[in-house]
Design a protein around this motif. Structure first.
Motif, PDB file in Angstrom:
ATOM      1  N   ARG A  17      15.356  49.125  75.436  1.00 49.62           N
ATOM      2  CA  ARG A  17      15.364  48.011  76.376  1.00 49.62           C
ATOM      3  C   ARG A  17      16.782  47.613  76.780  1.00 49.62           C
ATOM      4  O   ARG A  17      16.979  46.628  77.482  1.00 49.62           O
ATOM      5  N   PHE A  18      17.764  48.342  76.314  1.00 52.59           N
ATOM      6  CA  PHE A  18      19.157  48.080  76.691  1.00 52.59           C
ATOM      7  C   PHE A  18      19.831  49.406  76.993  1.00 52.59           C
ATOM      8  O   PHE A  18      19.254  50.478  76.783  1.00 52.59           O
ATOM      9  N   ASP A  19      21.041  49.334  77.494  1.00 52.59           N
ATOM     10  CA  ASP A  19      21.780  50.541  77.862  1.00 52.59           C
ATOM     11  C   ASP A  19      22.255  51.249  76.603  1.00 52.59           C
ATOM     12  O   ASP A  19      23.297  50.904  76.038  1.00 52.59           O
ATOM     13  N   GLY A  20      21.507  52.246  76.180  1.00 57.94           N
ATOM     14  CA  GLY A  20      21.854  52.958  74.959  1.00 57.94           C
ATOM     15  C   GLY A  20      23.073  53.830  75.085  1.00 57.94           C
ATOM     16  O   GLY A  20      23.569  54.352  74.088  1.00 57.94           O
ATOM     17  N   ASP A  21      23.572  54.015  76.323  1.00 58.71           N
ATOM     18  CA  ASP A  21      24.781  54.818  76.519  1.00 58.71           C
ATOM     19  C   ASP A  21      26.055  54.001  76.382  1.00 58.71           C
ATOM     20  O   ASP A  21      27.148  54.550  76.481  1.00 58.71           O
ATOM     21  N   ASP A  22      25.922  52.701  76.186  1.00 54.55           N
ATOM     22  CA  ASP A  22      27.080  51.825  75.982  1.00 54.55           C
ATOM     23  C   ASP A  22      27.462  51.887  74.501  1.00 54.55           C
ATOM     24  O   ASP A  22      26.694  51.437  73.650  1.00 54.55           O
ATOM     25  N   PRO A  23      28.646  52.426  74.175  1.00 55.68           N
ATOM     26  CA  PRO A  23      29.005  52.581  72.747  1.00 55.68           C
ATOM     27  C   PRO A  23      29.023  51.269  71.972  1.00 55.68           C
ATOM     28  O   PRO A  23      28.656  51.244  70.794  1.00 55.68           O
ATOM     29  N   ARG A  24      29.431  50.179  72.607  1.00 57.30           N
ATOM     30  CA  ARG A  24      29.481  48.901  71.891  1.00 57.30           C
ATOM     31  C   ARG A  24      28.072  48.407  71.582  1.00 57.30           C
ATOM     32  O   ARG A  24      27.806  47.912  70.476  1.00 57.30           O
ATOM     33  N   LEU A  25      27.176  48.526  72.552  1.00 63.80           N
ATOM     34  CA  LEU A  25      25.794  48.123  72.301  1.00 63.80           C
ATOM     35  C   LEU A  25      25.154  49.034  71.259  1.00 63.80           C
ATOM     36  O   LEU A  25      24.378  48.577  70.407  1.00 63.80           O
ATOM     37  N   ALA A  26      25.470  50.319  71.307  1.00 64.69           N
ATOM     38  CA  ALA A  26      24.908  51.252  70.331  1.00 64.69           C
ATOM     39  C   ALA A  26      25.414  50.932  68.922  1.00 64.69           C
ATOM     40  O   ALA A  26      24.651  50.978  67.949  1.00 64.69           O
ATOM     41  N   ALA A  27      26.715  50.604  68.813  1.00 65.56           N
ATOM     42  CA  ALA A  27      27.258  50.236  67.498  1.00 65.56           C
ATOM     43  C   ALA A  27      26.606  48.958  66.983  1.00 65.56           C
ATOM     44  O   ALA A  27      26.257  48.850  65.795  1.00 65.56           O
ATOM     45  N   ALA A  28      26.445  47.970  67.878  1.00 67.66           N
ATOM     46  CA  ALA A  28      25.773  46.733  67.480  1.00 67.66           C
ATOM     47  C   ALA A  28      24.342  47.021  67.050  1.00 67.66           C
ATOM     48  O   ALA A  28      23.832  46.430  66.084  1.00 67.66           O
ATOM     49  N   ALA A  29      23.678  47.941  67.763  1.00 64.30           N
ATOM     50  CA  ALA A  29      22.302  48.295  67.409  1.00 64.30           C
ATOM     51  C   ALA A  29      22.233  48.920  66.024  1.00 64.30           C
ATOM     52  O   ALA A  29      21.348  48.590  65.222  1.00 64.30           O
ATOM     53  N   TRP A  30      23.150  49.824  65.723  1.00 64.19           N
ATOM     54  CA  TRP A  30      23.136  50.459  64.407  1.00 64.19           C
ATOM     55  C   TRP A  30      23.382  49.447  63.282  1.00 64.19           C
ATOM     56  O   TRP A  30      22.894  49.617  62.162  1.00 64.19           O
ATOM     57  N   SER A  31      24.137  48.388  63.566  1.00 62.60           N
ATOM     58  CA  SER A  31      24.361  47.379  62.529  1.00 62.60           C
ATOM     59  C   SER A  31      23.084  46.612  62.211  1.00 62.60           C
ATOM     60  O   SER A  31      22.989  45.968  61.160  1.00 62.60           O
ATOM     61  N   ARG A  32      22.099  46.660  63.128  1.00 65.43           N
ATOM     62  CA  ARG A  32      20.790  46.078  62.867  1.00 65.43           C
ATOM     63  C   ARG A  32      19.830  47.106  62.268  1.00 65.43           C
ATOM     64  O   ARG A  32      19.020  46.793  61.394  1.00 65.43           O
ATOM     65  N   ILE A  33      19.930  48.350  62.715  1.00 71.18           N
ATOM     66  CA  ILE A  33      18.971  49.384  62.296  1.00 71.18           C
ATOM     67  C   ILE A  33      19.129  49.740  60.823  1.00 71.18           C
ATOM     68  O   ILE A  33      18.155  49.792  60.064  1.00 71.18           O
ATOM     69  N   ALA A  34      20.356  50.014  60.406  1.00 72.10           N
ATOM     70  CA  ALA A  34      20.617  50.494  59.039  1.00 72.10           C
ATOM     71  C   ALA A  34      21.155  49.368  58.180  1.00 72.10           C
ATOM     72  O   ALA A  34      21.914  48.513  58.646  1.00 72.10           O
ATOM     73  N   GLU A  35      20.770  49.375  56.929  1.00 70.53           N
ATOM     74  CA  GLU A  35      21.310  48.404  55.990  1.00 70.53           C
ATOM     75  C   GLU A  35      22.785  48.706  55.721  1.00 70.53           C
ATOM     76  O   GLU A  35      23.218  49.870  55.803  1.00 70.53           O
ATOM     77  N   PRO A  36      23.582  47.698  55.400  1.00 70.10           N
ATOM     78  CA  PRO A  36      25.012  47.914  55.147  1.00 70.10           C
ATOM     79  C   PRO A  36      25.253  48.978  54.085  1.00 70.10           C
ATOM     80  O   PRO A  36      24.591  49.003  53.044  1.00 70.10           O
ATOM     81  N   GLY A  37      26.187  49.866  54.395  1.00 69.39           N
ATOM     82  CA  GLY A  37      26.572  50.889  53.435  1.00 69.39           C
ATOM     83  C   GLY A  37      25.635  52.069  53.360  1.00 69.39           C
ATOM     84  O   GLY A  37      25.775  52.888  52.442  1.00 69.39           O
ATOM     85  N   ASP A  38      24.705  52.206  54.308  1.00 70.80           N
ATOM     86  CA  ASP A  38      23.768  53.332  54.295  1.00 70.80           C
ATOM     87  C   ASP A  38      24.537  54.615  54.617  1.00 70.80           C
ATOM     88  O   ASP A  38      24.955  54.834  55.756  1.00 70.80           O
ATOM     89  N   PRO A  39      24.739  55.513  53.637  1.00 73.01           N
ATOM     90  CA  PRO A  39      25.567  56.697  53.883  1.00 73.01           C
ATOM     91  C   PRO A  39      24.916  57.725  54.792  1.00 73.01           C
ATOM     92  O   PRO A  39      25.609  58.498  55.453  1.00 73.01           O
ATOM     93  N   VAL A  40      23.570  57.752  54.847  1.00 69.41           N
ATOM     94  CA  VAL A  40      22.897  58.693  55.738  1.00 69.41           C
ATOM     95  C   VAL A  40      23.137  58.278  57.186  1.00 69.41           C
ATOM     96  O   VAL A  40      23.452  59.110  58.047  1.00 69.41           O
ATOM     97  N   ALA A  41      22.996  56.979  57.458  1.00 63.40           N
ATOM     98  CA  ALA A  41      23.277  56.493  58.810  1.00 63.40           C
ATOM     99  C   ALA A  41      24.734  56.739  59.170  1.00 63.40           C
ATOM    100  O   ALA A  41      25.049  57.146  60.296  1.00 63.40           O
ATOM    101  N   GLY A  42      25.631  56.510  58.220  1.00 67.74           N
ATOM    102  CA  GLY A  42      27.047  56.746  58.486  1.00 67.74           C
ATOM    103  C   GLY A  42      27.345  58.197  58.786  1.00 67.74           C
ATOM    104  O   GLY A  42      28.147  58.515  59.680  1.00 67.74           O
ATOM    105  N   ALA A  43      26.700  59.100  58.044  1.00 72.32           N
ATOM    106  CA  ALA A  43      26.908  60.528  58.291  1.00 72.32           C
ATOM    107  C   ALA A  43      26.348  60.942  59.647  1.00 72.32           C
ATOM    108  O   ALA A  43      26.959  61.709  60.387  1.00 72.32           O
TER     109      ALA A  43
END
Length: 404
Positions: A17-43
């Protein structure tokens, strides 16, 4: 450092529902999707890029039982299984994902979103590797890259003693005087004392939250955290509206350790969460200090364990901490600590013998003092005259007593 999961990325267009090609929005989205320190998401983000990883996840979430590992070259079976488990964790959050809404909340709080690559992003977080945050939601002073270069974490127990709180406040004051920012977790006890000490010295202090920055926690520290916000920084790696819970508190500790040049545990019991901050600092090869307490105090048992195990060095003042965290040479503590000056300090050998021979209460004659000191009477008469002028001896008629 987390194990690399793959070596080649593919891209896709996410149905969001948002511009997934915007790196800032994508980074903000990942901070909601994955729990802090999730190494799989980080990889995943590290290898695909933040935008491409989000697109890949949307594709994978359409059928979590058939994770498209074929799009990722070099995935081993064990890594594929980890990815499948991770997609099952992340997929339920995609339906309500709206980072623009969370950014509007941050804007109402007069906050700033920082992402890796920003000029104000703190360099120290790179040491976390795949466990590094995707974004930082910041209120107050957002120039993290500046103040974090010269900063110290002061952490400890929530159930602190008056001794621990006094030491934490004094350390914070002394560090501010030496140009350091003080970082802690905004909690009760030692954290609050550290923030308060830095504020009293009119320095920069940062509170790292386990929940969103739109609602301060714990509520009892609301006034203190607003004072921190007025002159320093309040930040979190999870978006506004996120609730703090145990796992996020533990994950938050790695940020405190990574942001700062050194971590000092002021007071901690054997099972204190503050010890996890020290362990993260050790893993990051950052210096760790611990303040000793009474050997009978269980509130200091964790500090003593760090010292016994060699994980920390003993610190008793701000000069010790500055030497740990500061620039080599510029912040080195004095080789010798200044000690209170006593009346015998600076005396030559004859004068020390005379001082020891002088009575404290009832006076003694010159000959008697000379005999006790083992010095010639003429030499004693000369020294007594010097002592009298310096206040080290006092004449009482024909007798002499030690000066006050």
């Amino acid at each position: 450092m987390a194990e690399a999961l793959f070596t080649l990325a593919s891209t896709g267009t996410p149905g969001l529902r948002f511009d997934g090609d915007d790196p800032r929005l994508a980074a903000a989205a990942w901070s909601r999707i994955a729990e802090p320190g999730d190494p799989v998401a980080g990889a995943l983000v590290g290898h695909l890029g933040v935008v491409e990883a989000l697109a890949w996840l949307v594709d994978a979430a359409r059928d979590p039982s058939q994770v498209p590992v074929a799009d990722l070259a070099g995935v081993r079976p064990a890594s594929a299984e980890r990815l499948a488990q991770a997609v099952a964790r992340w997929a339920p959050r995609l339906g309500s994902l709206d980072p623009r809404r969370e950014l509007r909340v941050l804007e109402r709080c007069e906050g700033t979103l920082l992402v890796p690559g920003d000029e104000r992003w703190p360099d120290g977080l790179a040491g976390l590797g795949a466990a590094a945050p995707f974004a930082l939601w910041v209120r107050g002073n957002a120039d993290l890259s500046t103040w974090a270069r010269r900063s110290v974490a002061l952490v400890g127990a929530r159930a602190s003693t008056a001794y621990g709180e006094r030491v934490a406040a004094n350390l914070a004051c002394g560090l501010v005087d030496r140009g350091f920012a003080v970082v802690s977790g905004g909690a009760y006890g030692i954290d609050a004392a550290a923030h308060s000490g830095a504020l009293a010295a009119e320095g920069v202090t940062c509170a790292v939250m386990a929940g969103g920055v739109d609602r301060f926690y714990p509520q009892g520290n609301d006034d203190l955290l607003r004072q921190v916000l007025a002159t320093g920084t309040v930040l979190s790696e999870v978006p506004p509206g996120s609730a703090p819970f145990r796992q996020r508190f533990l994950a938050r500790n790695r940020l405190i350790a990574a942001l700062t040049g050194a971590t000092v545990v002021v007071e901690a019991a054997h099972r204190s969460g503050a010890l996890s901050t020290a362990r993260h600092a050790v893993q990051l090869h950052r210096p760790v200090g611990a303040v000793p307490g009474p050997v009978t105090s269980m509130a200091s048992a964790g500090c003593h364990a760090l010292l016994r195990d060699g994980a920390a060095v003993c610190v008793t003042g701000a000069e010790d901490v500055a030497e740990l965290a500061g620039a080599m040479g510029d912040d080195a503590a004095a080789a010798e600590r200044s000690a209170p000056v006593g009346p015998r300090d600076g005396l030559d050998p004859d004068e020390r013998m005379l001082w020891d021979a002088l009575p404290v209460r009832s006076g003694a004659t010159t000959d008697s003092v000379a005999a006790s000191a083992g010095l010639a009477p003429r030499r004693v008469m000369t020294l007594l005259g010097s002592f009298e002028r310096r206040g080290l001896a006092r004449r009482d008629g024909a007798r002499w007593v030690r000066g006050s």
